[in-house]
Design a protein around this motif. Structure first.
Motif, PDB file in Angstrom:
ATOM      1  N   ASP A 146      76.430  46.497 -53.295  1.00  0.00           N
ATOM      2  CA  ASP A 146      77.352  45.527 -53.898  1.00  0.00           C
ATOM      3  C   ASP A 146      76.984  45.157 -55.330  1.00  0.00           C
ATOM      4  O   ASP A 146      77.866  44.969 -56.176  1.00  0.00           O
ATOM      5  CB  ASP A 146      77.386  44.242 -53.058  1.00  0.00           C
ATOM      6  CG  ASP A 146      77.945  44.472 -51.662  1.00  0.00           C
ATOM      7  OD1 ASP A 146      78.645  45.496 -51.468  1.00  0.00           O
ATOM      8  OD2 ASP A 146      77.668  43.650 -50.771  1.00  0.00           O
ATOM      9  N   GLU A 147      75.689  45.026 -55.621  1.00  0.00           N
ATOM     10  CA  GLU A 147      75.258  44.480 -56.905  1.00  0.00           C
ATOM     11  C   GLU A 147      74.632  45.510 -57.843  1.00  0.00           C
ATOM     12  O   GLU A 147      74.648  45.327 -59.059  1.00  0.00           O
ATOM     13  CB  GLU A 147      74.233  43.354 -56.660  1.00  0.00           C
ATOM     14  CG  GLU A 147      74.739  42.215 -55.799  1.00  0.00           C
ATOM     15  CD  GLU A 147      75.817  41.410 -56.497  1.00  0.00           C
ATOM     16  OE1 GLU A 147      75.828  41.386 -57.751  1.00  0.00           O
ATOM     17  OE2 GLU A 147      76.650  40.794 -55.800  1.00  0.00           O
ATOM     18  N   ILE A 148      74.064  46.562 -57.283  1.00  0.00           N
ATOM     19  CA  ILE A 148      73.319  47.513 -58.117  1.00  0.00           C
ATOM     20  C   ILE A 148      74.097  48.798 -58.340  1.00  0.00           C
ATOM     21  O   ILE A 148      74.289  49.246 -59.476  1.00  0.00           O
ATOM     22  CB  ILE A 148      71.947  47.818 -57.474  1.00  0.00           C
ATOM     23  CG1 ILE A 148      71.107  46.535 -57.385  1.00  0.00           C
ATOM     24  CG2 ILE A 148      71.208  48.881 -58.270  1.00  0.00           C
ATOM     25  CD1 ILE A 148      69.768  46.727 -56.688  1.00  0.00           C
ATOM     26  N   PRO A 150      77.220  49.687 -58.375  1.00  0.00           N
ATOM     27  CA  PRO A 150      78.379  49.750 -59.280  1.00  0.00           C
ATOM     28  C   PRO A 150      78.027  49.874 -60.761  1.00  0.00           C
ATOM     29  O   PRO A 150      78.875  50.315 -61.547  1.00  0.00           O
ATOM     30  CB  PRO A 150      79.106  48.424 -59.005  1.00  0.00           C
ATOM     31  CG  PRO A 150      78.716  48.057 -57.613  1.00  0.00           C
ATOM     32  CD  PRO A 150      77.286  48.497 -57.496  1.00  0.00           C
ATOM     33  N   VAL A 151      76.825  49.513 -61.153  1.00  0.00           N
ATOM     34  CA  VAL A 151      76.477  49.571 -62.583  1.00  0.00           C
ATOM     35  C   VAL A 151      75.546  50.740 -62.902  1.00  0.00           C
ATOM     36  O   VAL A 151      75.109  50.885 -64.040  1.00  0.00           O
ATOM     37  CB  VAL A 151      75.829  48.247 -63.053  1.00  0.00           C
ATOM     38  CG1 VAL A 151      76.810  47.104 -62.919  1.00  0.00           C
ATOM     39  CG2 VAL A 151      74.545  47.953 -62.287  1.00  0.00           C
ATOM     40  N   LEU A 152      75.259  51.582 -61.909  1.00  0.00           N
ATOM     41  CA  LEU A 152      74.396  52.733 -62.143  1.00  0.00           C
ATOM     42  C   LEU A 152      75.217  53.954 -62.554  1.00  0.00           C
ATOM     43  O   LEU A 152      76.358  54.131 -62.104  1.00  0.00           O
ATOM     44  CB  LEU A 152      73.592  53.072 -60.888  1.00  0.00           C
ATOM     45  CG  LEU A 152      72.599  52.023 -60.391  1.00  0.00           C
ATOM     46  CD1 LEU A 152      71.907  52.515 -59.119  1.00  0.00           C
ATOM     47  CD2 LEU A 152      71.576  51.691 -61.460  1.00  0.00           C
ATOM     48  N   SER A 153      74.617  54.787 -63.384  1.00  0.00           N
ATOM     49  CA  SER A 153      75.243  56.053 -63.795  1.00  0.00           C
ATOM     50  C   SER A 153      74.225  57.174 -63.653  1.00  0.00           C
ATOM     51  O   SER A 153      73.595  57.596 -64.637  1.00  0.00           O
ATOM     52  CB  SER A 153      75.742  55.965 -65.243  1.00  0.00           C
ATOM     53  OG  SER A 153      76.725  54.966 -65.380  1.00  0.00           O
ATOM     54  N   PRO A 195      70.058  49.655 -65.708  1.00  0.00           N
ATOM     55  CA  PRO A 195      70.552  48.891 -66.857  1.00  0.00           C
ATOM     56  C   PRO A 195      69.771  47.594 -67.054  1.00  0.00           C
ATOM     57  O   PRO A 195      69.214  47.030 -66.103  1.00  0.00           O
ATOM     58  CB  PRO A 195      72.006  48.600 -66.485  1.00  0.00           C
ATOM     59  CG  PRO A 195      72.358  49.625 -65.453  1.00  0.00           C
ATOM     60  CD  PRO A 195      71.087  49.886 -64.703  1.00  0.00           C
ATOM     61  N   ARG A 196      69.742  47.126 -68.291  1.00  0.00           N
ATOM     62  CA  ARG A 196      69.018  45.886 -68.588  1.00  0.00           C
ATOM     63  C   ARG A 196      69.611  44.692 -67.859  1.00  0.00           C
ATOM     64  O   ARG A 196      68.940  43.678 -67.659  1.00  0.00           O
ATOM     65  CB  ARG A 196      69.055  45.613 -70.095  1.00  0.00           C
ATOM     66  CG  ARG A 196      68.344  46.642 -70.942  1.00  0.00           C
ATOM     67  CD  ARG A 196      68.248  46.127 -72.363  1.00  0.00           C
ATOM     68  NE  ARG A 196      68.236  47.210 -73.328  1.00  0.00           N
ATOM     69  CZ  ARG A 196      68.160  47.033 -74.642  1.00  0.00           C
ATOM     70  NH1 ARG A 196      68.111  45.815 -75.122  1.00  0.00           N
ATOM     71  NH2 ARG A 196      68.150  48.055 -75.459  1.00  0.00           N
ATOM     72  N   SER A 197      70.892  44.797 -67.476  1.00  0.00           N
ATOM     73  CA  SER A 197      71.564  43.666 -66.835  1.00  0.00           C
ATOM     74  C   SER A 197      71.042  43.385 -65.434  1.00  0.00           C
ATOM     75  O   SER A 197      71.271  42.296 -64.886  1.00  0.00           O
ATOM     76  CB  SER A 197      73.071  43.926 -66.764  1.00  0.00           C
ATOM     77  OG  SER A 197      73.339  45.130 -66.052  1.00  0.00           O
ATOM     78  N   LEU A 198      70.342  44.353 -64.846  1.00  0.00           N
ATOM     79  CA  LEU A 198      69.867  44.169 -63.475  1.00  0.00           C
ATOM     80  C   LEU A 198      68.546  43.404 -63.459  1.00  0.00           C
ATOM     81  O   LEU A 198      67.638  43.708 -64.236  1.00  0.00           O
ATOM     82  CB  LEU A 198      69.669  45.527 -62.797  1.00  0.00           C
ATOM     83  CG  LEU A 198      70.938  46.343 -62.538  1.00  0.00           C
ATOM     84  CD1 LEU A 198      70.573  47.700 -61.944  1.00  0.00           C
ATOM     85  CD2 LEU A 198      71.883  45.594 -61.595  1.00  0.00           C
TER      86      LEU A 198
END
Length: 696
Positions: A146-148, A150-153, A195-198
Motif C-alpha cells: 500500500d505505501e511502498i 506504488p512509489v518504486l520503479s 525514493p527519498r520520500s520513504l
C-alpha cells in the motif's frame, strides 16, 4: 600549476620538519570517531543517548568519505606532493581503508551485540526479518503493497536498460533474478531504488506488534517483499547497497560572473559526483560486488561489507520517536541572562559573556529583535554561515529591513552541506530589501560577527556580538561556544572596518583589538607563541593553553615544538584531528594534548598565553588549521573585562584540563587513552561541572 611541482614543506633540513613529528590529519580525524563510538559503548551513558552516539559516528564517517576521502582522490589524480607527514595521497587512502574498515566493524558489533539487545530488553525493539511473527509479517506486507510498492520503479538491467545513476547515500537493493518476464526477456539483475520520500524506519502499530516501540528498517521490508515487484520470476537474492560520492563542490570563482548562479548549477549534480565508497550487504556474492565496483569505477579498497543495514545512521529516528526520559540525558534549563528586556542598556553598562549551551542564546536573539524595532538603530551588519531552518535571526533581519534599517548580511554560500539553504536564505533577505554580500572570492567568510549602529544623543554607538559558533539557535543548545556582546569602541571600530572590507573593495586594514585571518590571525598566534618561547629562555614562567576543534597548520606546530624545547608548558585541548605529536623527548615532552567527548559537542576556540603575568586571552571562530588561518575570513577577539576573561579561563580551560571522566590523552604513538579518576582524586567531568555551576 601541477601541485607536485610546488615547494614542499619537506624540502628543508630543519629537524622540526621531520615527517616523523607529524600525524596525518585525515587519519587523525578518522580516529576521532572511535572516541565518539566509545560513548555508544559506555554503559554509564543513557541507552538512547548511546544509540545517538553510534549514529553520530556513522554520519561522521559518511561526511569523512564525502569530503576528506573525496578530496584525497582528487589530490592523487593531480599528483599532489606529500604533506608534512610525508605520506602521499595514495598511501593515506590505503590507510584510510584499513582504519575505516576497523571502525565499521566496531560500529556494527556495537549495534548487533550491544545496543540492539539492550534496547530490546528495555522494550525498544528493532525487529529483523527473522523476528517477525505472522501478524507482523502480514501487516508489513500490506504496508509494502500500500505505501511502498506504488512509489518504486524497479529497473531490470539489460542492453536497453543500462545501470542507473545512483544518488549519493541513497538506499538501493540489487536483485538477482531467474526466469523470463512477460516479454520473454531473461532475468538476471535488477536494481530497486528507495525514493527519498520513504521513511527509512517504520514503526509497527502497538495493536499489531504488542509493543509500544517496535520498529523495522525499510531495507528489511524491501528485501523481504521484493519478489512482489517481479511476478513470474524467481528472486535468487536481494542485497542492499549504498554508494558514497565526493560532495565537495568546486566552483572556479575567478571564472564566473555570478557565484550564486554557478553554485546553483553545481548543486544540481552534487548527488552524482565521483563515487568514493561502496557499502554492500555482507553476504552479497563476489560477482555482484564486482559488477557494482565496475559501474561505480571503484577498486576493491573502496568496498565495505556490512553486517546489518547499510544506512545504520537512520536508526537515529528511534531516538526521536521513543519518549522515554529515563533512557536519555536529564533535561536542563539554560541560564537566562537577567535584563534581556533592555539589551542596549545592559551592554552599555558592561560587556556580556555567554557560554552556550549552559547559558541561553536568547540574549543574542533579543539584541537583534530589539535592534529591528528600535527607532534609534540606523544599521545592522551580520555574517551568516549556518542558521538552521526557520531561523529567528533571519526573521529579525527581515523585519529590520522592513522597518527602514540599513541591513547588510554577508551570507557564505559555500558553507558545506548548507549551500542550498543559504541560497534560499539570500533570496529571502534580498526580497526584503537586505543588502546581501557573498564575501570575498577565494575566502570563505567563517567569522561570526554582528554589528549594530545606534544613535544615542548626539553620538553613534556600536554594539557588537562576536562568537565562536554559528548564529544557529539549534546548535547553541548542543554545542559549547562563547559569545561576547560589547560596546567597546575599539572592538566596534575593528568590526566596522572588517565589514567595510567584506562589502567593498577596501585595502588592507589595521585593527586595534581583533586578529583577522588571512591577515593577522596566523601571524598573531605565531607571535604570541614566540613570546612565550622567549620568556622561557629568559627564565620566566611561560605557559600556553589552547582549546580548538582541530590542529594541523605546520608553522604553528613547529612554533609549539620550539616553545616546548625552550621549556614552555603547553596544554592543547583538541576535539578532533591533531597532527602534532606530543611527548617526544627533546621536541614535545612539554606538550600535552587531550580530547573531550561528552554530552555536548566541544566547539569553542580559546587561546591563552601567560605573557609574564599579564595573560593574553582570545576567543575565536578559527581552529589552528591551514584553511582557517590562511584561506578564510576569521576573527580572534580578546575578552577585555578581567572578570569575564577569568570566567573563560576557568570554565573552558582549567575546567577541561581537570576532566578525568570524558577526556582522552593523545600519546606519542598516535593512540588515545581514556582518562579515569585516580585513587586519590575525585571524578571531574567538565561539562557536568558547567551544568551544575551555571544551570543549577
Amino acid at each position: 600549476m601541477n601541485a607536485a611541482a610546488e615547494p614542499s614543506f619537506l624540502d628543508s633540513s630543519d629537524p622540526l620538519r621531520d615527517p616523523a613529528l607529524y600525524f596525518n590529519r585525515e587519519l587523525s580525524q578518522l580516529d576521532f570517531n572511535f572516541r565518539v563510538l566509545a560513548q555508544a559503548q559506555d554503559p554509564q551513558v543513557p541507552l538512547l543517548e548511546r544509540l545517538r552516539y553510534l549514529c553520530i559516528s556513522c554520519t561522521n564517517l559518511d561526511e569523512f568519505f564525502e569530503i576528506r576521502a573525496g578530496t584525497l582522490r582528487h589530490a592523487q589524480d593531480l599528483g599532489f606532493a606529500p604533506g608534512p607527514d610525508g605520506l602521499s595521497p595514495a598511501t593515506v587512502l590505503a590507510r584510510i581503508h584499513e582504519r575505516a574498515a576497523e571502525l565499521v566493524q566496531a560500529q556494527y558489533e556495537c549495534w548487533n551485540r550491544v545496543l540492539r539487545p539492550a534496547l530490546w530488553e528495555a522494550g525498544v525493539r528493532v525487529l529483523g526479518r527473522d523476528a517477525w511473527d505472522e501478524k507482523q509479517t502480514r501487516w508489513l506486507r500490506d504496508y509494502f503493497r500500500d505505501e511502498i510498492m506504488p512509489v518504486l520503479s524497479p529497473l531490470g538491467l539489460d542492453p536497453a536498460h543500462p545501470f542507473p545513476k545512483i544518488l549519493n547515500k541513497s538506499l538501493n537493493i540489487v536483485v538477482v533474478l531467474k526466469g523470463k518476464d512477460a516479454f520473454g526477456r531473461e532475468g538476471h539483475l535488477a536494481v530497486v531504488r528507495a525514493p527519498r520520500s520513504l521513511p527509512r524506519i517504520i514503526q509497527i502499530p502497538e495493536e499489531v506488534s504488542g509493543g509500544a516501540h517496535d520498529f523495522v528498517f525499510l531495507s528489511a521490508v524491501l528485501s523481504a517483499f521484493v519478489d512482489d515487484l517481479f511476478p513470474g520470476m524467481q528472486v535468487k537474492g536481494a542485497y542492499q547497497f549504498r554508494v558514497t560520492r565526493n560532495s565537495e563542490l568546486i566552483v572556479d570563482e575567478d571564472e564566473v560572473e555570478n557565484l550564486a548562479l554557478a553554485l546553483r548549477d553545481e548543486l544540481v549534480g552534487r548527488g552524482y559526483l565521483r563515487a568514493v565508497r561502496l557499502e554492500i550487504a555482507e553476504q552479497c556474492p563476489d560477482e555482484i560486488v564486482r559488477t557494482l565496483l565496475e559501474n561505480f569505477d571503484l577498486g576493491e579498497n573502496a568496498v565495505y561489507r556490512i553486517n546489518g543495514p547499510v544506512n545504520l545512521n537512520r536508526v537515529i529516528q528511534v531516538y526521536d520517536l521513543v519518549q522515554r526520559p529515563e533512557l536519555k540525558f536529564p533535561p536542563f534549563q539554560p541560564r537566562l541572562l537577567p535584563g534581556v528586556e533592555g539589551m542596549f542598556e545592559r551592554v552599555a553598562a558592561g560587556d556580556v559573556l555567554l557560554h552556550h549551551p549552559f547559558e541561553a542564546f536568547t540574549p543574542v536573539l533579543e539584541l537583534l529583535k530589539q535592534a529591528a524595532e528600535d527607532p534609534n538603530v540606523l544599521a545592522i551588519k551580520q555574517t551568516l554561515y549556518r542558521t538552521g531552518k526557520d531561523s529567528p535571526i533571519v526573521d529579525h533581519l527581515v523585519q529590520a529591513a522592513r522597518n527602514g534599517k540599513d541591513v547588510t548580511v554577508v551570507v557564505e554560500l559555500r558553507a558545506r552541506f548548507d549551500e542550498e539553504a543559504n541560497l534560499g536564505l539570500a533570496d529571502r533577505l534580498q526580497d526584503a530589501g537586505v543588502q546581501v554580500v557573498y564575501g570575498v572570492v577565494g575566502y570563505k567568510t567563517h567569522a561570526k560577527m554582528l554589528l549594530i549602529v545606534r544613535r544615542e544623543g548626539r553620538q553613534l554607538r556600536r554594539y557588537v556580538h562576536l562568537g565562536t559558533g554559528n548564529y544557529h539557535s539549534g546548535t547553541a543548545r548542543v554545542y559549547t561556544d562563547f559569545g561576547l556582546i560589547t560596546a567597546d569602541p575599539d572592538i566596534g571600530n575593528d568590526v566596522h572596518q572588517i565589514f567595510q572590507q567584506l562589502s567593498g573593495l577596501a585595502p588592507a586594514i589595521k585593527l586595534k583589538r581583533l586578529l583577522q585571518s588571512p591577515f593577522t590571525l596566523h601571524a598573531g598566534v605565531l607571535k604570541r607563541i614566540d613570546r612565550e618561547t622567549k620568556h622561557a629562555r629568559a627564565g620566566k614562567p611561560a605557559r600556553i593553553i589552547a582549546k580548538m576543534n582541530a590542529l594541523n597548520e605546520p608553522q604553528v606546530v613547529r612554533a609549539l615544538y620550539q616553545a616546548s624545547q625552550a621549556g614552555v608548558r603547553i596544554d592543547l585541548i583538541v576535539r578532533g584531528a591533531c597532527t602534532l605529536r606530543p611527548g617526544i623527548p627533546g621536541v614535545s615532552e612539554n606538550i600535552r594534548v587531550r580530547s573531550i567527548v561528552g554530552r555536548f559537542l566541544e566547539h569553542h576556540r580559546v587561546y591563552w598565553f601567560a605573557n609574564d603575568g599579564a595573560p593574553d586571552l582570545f576567543c575565536s571562530s578559527a581552529d589552528w588549521l591551514e584553511r582557517n588561518l590562511l584561506r578564510r575570513i576569521e576573527t580572534g577577539f580578546p575578552v577585555l573585562d578581567p572578570e569575564l576573561a577569568r570566567r573563560v579561563y576557568d570554565e573552558a580551560l582549567a575546567n577541561y584540563l581537570a576532566d578525568n571522566c570524558t577526556a582522552w590523552a593523545l600519546r606519542a604513538d598516535g593512540s588515545y587513552e581514556r582518562l579515569a579518576p585516580q585513587a586519590d582524586e575525585p571524578p571531574h567531568s567538565a561539562q557536568a561541572t558547567l551544568l551544575s555551576q551555571i544551570c543549577g
